[in-house]
Scaffold this motif. Structure first.
Motif, short mmCIF file in Angstrom:
data_model
loop_
_atom_site.label_atom_id
_atom_site.label_comp_id
_atom_site.label_asym_id
_atom_site.label_seq_id
_atom_site.Cartn_x
_atom_site.Cartn_y
_atom_site.Cartn_z
N ALA A 141 0.85 -1.19 0.00
CA ALA A 141 0.00 0.00 0.00
C ALA A 141 0.88 1.23 0.00
CB ALA A 141 -0.93 0.02 1.21
N VAL A 142 0.32 2.34 -0.46
CA VAL A 142 0.96 3.64 -0.33
C VAL A 142 0.14 4.45 0.67
CG1 VAL A 142 1.65 5.78 -1.48
CG2 VAL A 142 1.89 3.58 -2.67
N LEU A 143 0.73 4.70 1.83
CA LEU A 143 0.04 5.42 2.89
C LEU A 143 0.17 6.92 2.65
CD1 LEU A 143 1.22 3.38 5.99
CD2 LEU A 143 -1.03 3.31 4.93
N HIS A 144 -0.94 7.62 2.89
CA HIS A 144 -0.94 9.08 2.80
C HIS A 144 -0.90 9.64 4.22
CE1 HIS A 144 -2.99 13.00 1.21
NE2 HIS A 144 -1.72 13.18 1.52
N LEU A 145 0.08 10.50 4.47
CA LEU A 145 0.23 11.15 5.77
C LEU A 145 0.25 12.66 5.57
CD1 LEU A 145 2.41 8.55 5.55
CD2 LEU A 145 2.66 9.07 7.97
N ILE A 146 -0.20 13.39 6.58
CA ILE A 146 -0.09 14.84 6.56
C ILE A 146 0.64 15.29 7.81
CG2 ILE A 146 -2.18 15.19 5.19
CD1 ILE A 146 -3.60 16.01 7.79
N LYS A 147 1.27 16.45 7.72
CA LYS A 147 1.90 17.05 8.87
C LYS A 147 0.90 17.97 9.55
CE LYS A 147 6.83 17.38 9.32
NZ LYS A 147 7.97 18.30 9.49
N ILE A 148 0.80 17.85 10.87
CA ILE A 148 -0.14 18.70 11.60
C ILE A 148 0.60 19.96 12.02
CG2 ILE A 148 -1.80 18.81 13.49
CD1 ILE A 148 -1.99 15.81 13.42
N GLY A 149 0.71 20.89 11.08
CA GLY A 149 1.39 22.15 11.33
C GLY A 149 2.68 22.25 10.54
N PRO A 150 3.20 23.48 10.35
CA PRO A 150 4.38 23.70 9.53
C PRO A 150 5.70 23.66 10.27
CG PRO A 150 3.40 25.80 10.11
CD PRO A 150 2.54 24.74 10.75
N ALA A 151 5.69 23.55 11.59
CA ALA A 151 6.94 23.60 12.36
C ALA A 151 7.80 22.37 12.09
CB ALA A 151 6.63 23.69 13.85
N LYS A 152 9.10 22.50 12.35
CA LYS A 152 10.01 21.38 12.14
C LYS A 152 9.69 20.21 13.05
CE LYS A 152 13.99 24.00 10.44
NZ LYS A 152 15.42 24.34 10.66
N ASP A 153 9.09 20.48 14.22
CA ASP A 153 8.74 19.40 15.13
C ASP A 153 7.24 19.08 15.08
OD1 ASP A 153 7.80 21.67 16.33
OD2 ASP A 153 8.72 21.31 18.29
N ALA A 154 6.59 19.39 13.96
CA ALA A 154 5.18 19.00 13.78
C ALA A 154 5.12 17.51 13.46
CB ALA A 154 4.54 19.81 12.67
N PRO A 155 4.20 16.77 14.06
CA PRO A 155 4.15 15.32 13.85
C PRO A 155 3.38 14.93 12.60
CG PRO A 155 2.48 15.96 15.43
CD PRO A 155 3.23 17.22 15.10
#
Length: 261
Positions: A141-155
């Motif tokens: 599978a190809v998992l789609h992920l997003i970053k919760i926020g623009p900071a370098k330490d955003a998860p």
């Protein structure tokens, strides 16, 4: 399945109450995303915390938060903890988050990253297995992920899959549904046996399971009804999988829905 959407701002009450849901509406879309990601650079809304410190929270817009965080507030809480103590740094790595999600699903044979496309806002991470016949790697599978926020330490947050040979189109992404849950999609393959499980982020076990749907052909339709019980999370995860030729799980797809209360 993935829904095209964007991180959207929400207003957070100064009393520290949970962020109100976004009022934006996003129509369900195919999990295939021609032209690449549609994620936009997230914007932020600052709010005053109890001690007067400025905190920033992000809404997930049309995306369904599948794993590992329940919502943007939980992600922010981890981020604040990481800044003070460096806890669970794997949240900052899209590859590690994708593989951890696969382990959460119980797919022990899927243990490697087979492809990756990462931007500042989102990531498409291929995860796969070693073929028992050829010894080569295959993509499950190809998992789609997003970053919760623009900071370098955003998860990172898993929000779905980019479906191809195995698709999961029912229930519609973000729909509200009750038990027994109608599930279905399309598959290209030979002598496939599709298994379906319903899970929630806060628990290790499954809420419902169905085995199996015999399917195959080129873009052949498949469907089932899966009873489930014990849902407590606002978003549940549906995972359809097939395999048995080269590995126990050779392809899978996920989507998210809201259980009817």
């Amino acid at each position: 399945m993935v829904l095209a959407g964007a991180l959207l701002p929400v207003t957070v009450a100064c009393s520290g109450s949970h962020p109100a849901p976004s009022s934006s509406t996003v129509s369900p879309a195919s999990s295939r995303q021609p032209g690449g990601s549609s994620a936009a650079v997230p914007s932020a809304v600052p709010s005053a915390g109890a001690a007067g410190a400025v905190k920033v929270r992000y809404a997930l817009g049309g995306y369904q938060p599948l794993w590992p965080f329940a919502d943007e507030a939980e992600a922010l809480a981890w981020q604040e903890g990481y800044q003070s103590g460096g806890h669970a740094p794997w949240h900052l790595d899209a590859d590690q988050t994708a593989l951890a999600f696969v382990r959460f699903l119980g797919f022990g044979g899927i243990d490697r990253v087979t492809s990756r496309r990462v931007t500042a806002e989102d990531a498409h991470i291929g995860v796969g297995y070693r073929s028992t016949e050829t010894g080569e790697s295959g993509t499950a599978a190809v998992l789609h992920l997003i970053k919760i926020g623009p900071a370098k330490d955003a998860p990172w947050e898993v929000v779905g899959t980019d479906d191809t040979d195995l698709s999961l189109t029912t229930p519609a992404y973000g729909a509200t549904a009750s038990s027994p849950l109608p599930v279905g999609g399309r598959i290209t393959g030979v002598d496939e046996s599709i298994r379906v499980a319903i899970r929630q982020r806060s628990a290790e076990g499954v809420l419902g399971r169905f085995c199996c749907v015999a399917a195959g052909g080129t873009g052949g339709a498949w469907s089932a009804r899966v009873p489930f019980q014990g849902a407590t999370d606002p978003v549940l995860i549906v995972v359809a999988s097939t395999g048995g030729h080269l590995a126990d799980v050779e392809r899978f797809a996920v989507t998210g829905f809201h259980p009817a209360r």
